[in-house]
Design an enzyme around this catalytic site. Structure first.
Site, PDB file in Angstrom:
ATOM      1  N   ASP A 143       5.368  48.505  84.750  1.00  0.00           N
ATOM      2  CA  ASP A 143       4.695  49.408  85.685  1.00  0.00           C
ATOM      3  C   ASP A 143       4.976  48.974  87.129  1.00  0.00           C
ATOM      4  OD1 ASP A 143       3.192  51.495  86.665  1.00  0.00           O
ATOM      5  OD2 ASP A 143       1.262  50.491  86.380  1.00  0.00           O
ATOM      6  N   HIS A 197      -6.785  44.819  85.441  1.00  0.00           N
ATOM      7  CA  HIS A 197      -6.112  44.534  84.174  1.00  0.00           C
ATOM      8  C   HIS A 197      -5.081  43.436  84.370  1.00  0.00           C
ATOM      9  CE1 HIS A 197      -4.285  48.009  86.309  1.00  0.00           C
ATOM     10  NE2 HIS A 197      -3.197  47.269  86.198  1.00  0.00           N
ATOM     11  N   GLN A 233      -0.970  47.103  79.775  1.00  0.00           N
ATOM     12  CA  GLN A 233      -1.895  46.699  80.839  1.00  0.00           C
ATOM     13  C   GLN A 233      -3.308  46.750  80.274  1.00  0.00           C
ATOM     14  OE1 GLN A 233      -0.036  49.774  83.291  1.00  0.00           O
ATOM     15  NE2 GLN A 233      -0.045  48.369  85.025  1.00  0.00           N
ATOM     16  N   ARG A 237      -4.615  44.182  98.632  1.00  0.00           N
ATOM     17  CA  ARG A 237      -4.727  45.598  98.257  1.00  0.00           C
ATOM     18  C   ARG A 237      -5.403  45.644  96.890  1.00  0.00           C
ATOM     19  NH1 ARG A 237      -2.311  48.861  94.643  1.00  0.00           N
ATOM     20  NH2 ARG A 237      -1.778  51.006  95.130  1.00  0.00           N
ATOM     21  N   ASP A 290      -6.295  46.892  93.762  1.00  0.00           N
ATOM     22  CA  ASP A 290      -5.685  47.922  92.920  1.00  0.00           C
ATOM     23  C   ASP A 290      -6.703  48.571  91.981  1.00  0.00           C
ATOM     24  OD1 ASP A 290      -3.168  49.155  91.897  1.00  0.00           O
ATOM     25  OD2 ASP A 290      -3.788  48.177  90.043  1.00  0.00           O
ATOM     26  N   GLU A 315      -7.842  50.777  96.980  1.00  0.00           N
ATOM     27  CA  GLU A 315      -6.956  51.803  96.430  1.00  0.00           C
ATOM     28  C   GLU A 315      -7.781  52.645  95.468  1.00  0.00           C
ATOM     29  OE1 GLU A 315      -3.769  53.446  93.561  1.00  0.00           O
ATOM     30  OE2 GLU A 315      -5.012  51.757  93.029  1.00  0.00           O
ATOM     31  N   HIS A 326       4.126  54.592  96.912  1.00  0.00           N
ATOM     32  CA  HIS A 326       5.013  54.391  95.763  1.00  0.00           C
ATOM     33  C   HIS A 326       4.515  55.201  94.567  1.00  0.00           C
ATOM     34  CE1 HIS A 326       1.630  51.886  94.839  1.00  0.00           C
ATOM     35  NE2 HIS A 326       2.042  51.817  93.592  1.00  0.00           N
ATOM     36  N   ASP A 327       3.290  55.752  94.686  1.00  0.00           N
ATOM     37  CA  ASP A 327       2.711  56.539  93.594  1.00  0.00           C
ATOM     38  C   ASP A 327       2.880  58.028  93.853  1.00  0.00           C
ATOM     39  OD1 ASP A 327       1.837  54.559  91.833  1.00  0.00           O
ATOM     40  OD2 ASP A 327      -0.008  54.235  92.969  1.00  0.00           O
ATOM     41  N   ARG A 358       7.933  58.296  88.924  1.00  0.00           N
ATOM     42  CA  ARG A 358       7.660  57.722  90.242  1.00  0.00           C
ATOM     43  C   ARG A 358       8.865  56.937  90.768  1.00  0.00           C
ATOM     44  NH1 ARG A 358       2.248  54.562  89.071  1.00  0.00           N
ATOM     45  NH2 ARG A 358       3.489  54.116  87.224  1.00  0.00           N
TER      46      ARG A 358
HETATM   47  C1  GLC Z   1      -2.339  51.614  91.017  1.00  0.00           C
HETATM   48  C2  GLC Z   1      -0.893  51.465  91.434  1.00  0.00           C
HETATM   49  C3  GLC Z   1      -0.014  52.137  90.437  1.00  0.00           C
HETATM   50  C4  GLC Z   1      -0.254  51.510  89.081  1.00  0.00           C
HETATM   51  C5  GLC Z   1      -1.738  51.474  88.721  1.00  0.00           C
HETATM   52  C6  GLC Z   1      -2.000  50.531  87.598  1.00  0.00           C
HETATM   53  O1  GLC Z   1      -2.758  52.920  91.014  1.00  0.00           O
HETATM   54  O2  GLC Z   1      -0.693  51.982  92.723  1.00  0.00           O
HETATM   55  O3  GLC Z   1       1.334  52.078  90.791  1.00  0.00           O
HETATM   56  O4  GLC Z   1       0.445  52.230  88.116  1.00  0.00           O
HETATM   57  O5  GLC Z   1      -2.543  51.021  89.785  1.00  0.00           O
HETATM   58  O6  GLC Z   1      -1.937  49.197  88.043  1.00  0.00           O
END
Ligand code: GLC
Length: 629
Positions: free
Chosen positions: A139, A182, A249, A279, A281, A323, A387-388, A504
């Site tokens: 990922d 995770h 994950q 950041r 996540d 995020e 990046h998403d 992505r």
């Molecule tokens: C966040 C990241 C993304 C990832 C997800 C799981 O949203 O930006 O790229 O797939 O977390 O970690």
């Protein structure tokens, strides 16, 4: 084992233990300030646990040890940050984000790119996940196998710490992901949990059969339906484990305070490497409760605040960036000085694209009017794309006020941006299209989504317009590196086995060497876009009105024009206008009559008169320094 007790007795006991153990004065002062809050949060999160007090005491001890190991240069930075707590709200802030391997090969390549980052004016650099993670699909590194080891293909932890110091000397704060919802299935904790090793049984959410997974899945949503349905995956031995994202994950179980303690240790380790912003996540997913969506539960906030309190004791200069790509009401719920000080602004991002597709700025204008304000001491991170994927996270109730129906509008936007709608200028790709729910999100680079790939005449202007909004609306603007030279989609991902299943990767291209070489050539899109964005960046840096977050909506009396004032200290303001339409619009003299007629066009560097009104070209942007009458 002792449970926690409300009131101040536990706190007094831990503080007195700290004093006798010889903790240093600065740490004691931090602990006196922040331990009462951490204790209160622990009571709420772990009040019913027999081991609550021991856990809290060991978290505090962890913080003490981490502080005693914190390098002097970072302690100096802590003091600096504490004496200028609004440092990240400055008009000089500019973020960049990139993948280490794709942009520069290895960490050493990132170091070699510092002169370019300085040329661009970066003060913040987010390096995408760089930790040890499974071979093949990980990922994009968001499946972490060790928070203390850098992926050997990229470098070492020692190099990361050295890079952080080099960046700091160049005025750039290092940002890395804290992927704490995770771990990868290869993480030592995951292996131990599956093996039933003592102390790790409850690190993850593992169930013997489908009874509980079925019960949870009645109310949770599917995040990566292309990978697996629901929120659980089956282990080889037949049991089921919670996996919100990819099957590798595995979600941690924060109802177990040992998980909090273990993660706090990883967080402080990273802080001591010189990371300045974490950041955070996937914050919405960190707490689960049966019968709920298991997103943005109150405990998710308590947990973040608890991590934050630990940080304040042992690495007080750091910031958390949230995020949360969710409903706008939820996005803001994570933002406060005690929780996440900065946050992505997914609403402004998505509505910028919405406005460009519809040529109607009203939904964006409405969001700037009612969803832009933030608590003091916090800031948005405004970006054009990440990046998403892009998800259309606006509130249906907001859209309804403008006569827009959420569901069909999202469908239209998806079709438009994946190139299915007639007359579209966009070349995006669908992501996680779910035929069952009709849900989908959009991927693509800024240049490809804005029309440059399709050869649309407005493409370059749209790239500039979208960035101009992110650069002027407040907070920290964040640039996806490569977009400043108009990089296009990379369809090569379809031939790379580990990436083919995740669209992505279309917008995570390798560093576009040719475009970078062209950036001084005005005969190329790269050169033109770079020159125009560089100009905007330079102007932003010398425009104090762009600091902070205060924004006053400005009604330009055209549906296609988004407008707002950024007030400064000395009585002047900057008026920002953006015409998302395909036609020039005239802003009438009467509309501008509340402003003194003499203004300065900051982008052009020219004095202008507002007396006759002003015309904004199609996809045009204005930054005018004005005085209110
Ligand atoms: C966040 C990241 C993304 C990832 C997800 C799981 O949203 O930006 O790229 O797939 O977390 O970690």
């Amino acid at each position: 084992m002792t449970p926690l007790s409300p009131g101040s007795r536990d706190v007094a006991r831990i503080l007195s233990d700290l004093t006798t153990s010889g903790a240093d004065r600065e740490f004691l002062a931090n602990a006196e300030l922040h331990l009462p809050r951490l204790h209160e949060l622990f009571v709420q999160l772990y009040g019913d646990r027999p081991d609550g007090l021991e856990r809290l005491a060991s978290v505090v001890d962890l913080a003490r040890r981490s502080w005693s190991e914190r390098p002097p240069a970072l302690k100096a930075l802590d003091r600096d940050r504490e004496s200028t707590p609004d440092w990240f709200e400055s008009e000089r802030m500019l973020g960049g984000v990139c993948y280490v391997d794709r942009y520069a090969g290895r960490l050493s390549g990132i170091r070699e790119s510092i002169p370019y980052f300085r040329e661009l004016g970066l003060t913040y650099l987010h390096l995408m996940p760089l930790f040890e993670s499974p071979e093949g699909n990980s990922d994009g590194g968001y499946a972490v196998s060790s928070y203390r080891r850098v992926n050997p293909a990229l470098g070492t932890m020692k190099e990361l710490a050295e890079l952080a110091a080099d960046l700091r000397r160049a005025g750039i704060s290092l940002v890395v992901d804290f992927i704490f919802n995770h771990t990868s299935n290869e993480h030592e904790w995951a292996q131990k949990a599956v093996d039933g090793a003592s102390g790790f049984e409850d690190f993850y959410l593992i169930f013997p059969d489908r009874e509980m997974p079925d019960a949870y899945e009645r109310t949770t949503r599917e995040i990566f339906p292309d990978d697996h349905p629901g929120s659980f995956v089956q282990l080889d031995d037949g049991r089921w484990i919670w996996a919100t994202f990819y099957h590798f994950q595995w979600d941690l179980n924060y109802a177990n305070p040992a998980v909090f303690e273990a993660m706090a240790g990883e967080m402080l380790f990273l802080a001591n490497q010189g990371v300045e912003i974490l950041r955070m996540d996937a914050v919405a997913f960190i707490w689960k409760r049966l019968g709920t969506t298991c997103e943005s539960l109150p405990e998710a906030h308590l947990l973040l605040q608890a991590f934050n309190a630990v940080l304040r004791m042992a690495a007080p200069g750091l910031l958390f960036k949230s995020e949360a790509i969710v409903h706008p009401d939820e996005v803001v719920s994570y933002i406060s000085p005690e929780e996440c000080q900065i946050s992505y602004n997914p609403l402004q991002m998505a509505l910028t694209w919405e406005a460009l597709a519809t040529r109607d700025g009203r939904l964006l204008q409405q969001a700037l009017e009612r969803r832009h304000a933030l608590p003091e001491g916090t800031a948005w991170v405004n970006y054009v794309r990440s990046h998403d994927d892009i998800g259309w996270t606006f509130a249906d109730e907001d859209a309804a006020e403008l006569g827009i129906e959420g569901y069909p509008h999202r469908r239209f936007l998806n079709d438009f941006y994946v190139g299915r709608a007639e007359g579209t200028f966009a070349r995006g790709v669908p992501f996680q299209e779910n035929p069952r729910t009709g849900d989908a999100r959009v991927t693509g680079t800024t240049a490809s989504l804005a029309g440059i790939e399709a050869g649309d005449a407005g493409g370059e202007d749209r790239v500039v317009l979208a960035h101009a909004l992110a650069l002027s609306s407040g907070g920290i603007p964040l640039l996806y590196l490569g977009d400043e030279v108009a990089q296009l989609n990379d369809y090569g991902y379809r031939d790379r086995a580990d990436e083919a299943g995740d669209s992505r990767w279309v917008h995570r291209p390798f560093r576009p060497a040719q475009e970078y070489a062209d950036r001084t050539d005005a005969g190329t899109p790269a050169g033109r876009v770079f020159a125009r964005l560089s100009r905007l960046i330079d102007v932003r840096r010398s425009t104090p009105e762009f600091a902070g977050n205060e924004l006053i909506p400005f009604d330009a009396h055209h549906d296609a024009v988004v407008g707002f004032l950024r007030p400064g200290l000395a009585g002047s303001s900057v008026l920002v206008l953006a015409n998302v339409g395909d036609h020039a619009v005239h802003i009438a003299a009467l509309t501008l009559s509340g402003l003194a007629p003499d203004a300065v066009d900051l982008i052009e560097g020219a004095h202008i008169s507002l007396r006759p009104g002003r015309t904004l070209p199609a996809h045009g942007v204005a930054w005018w320094r004005v005085a209110l009458r």
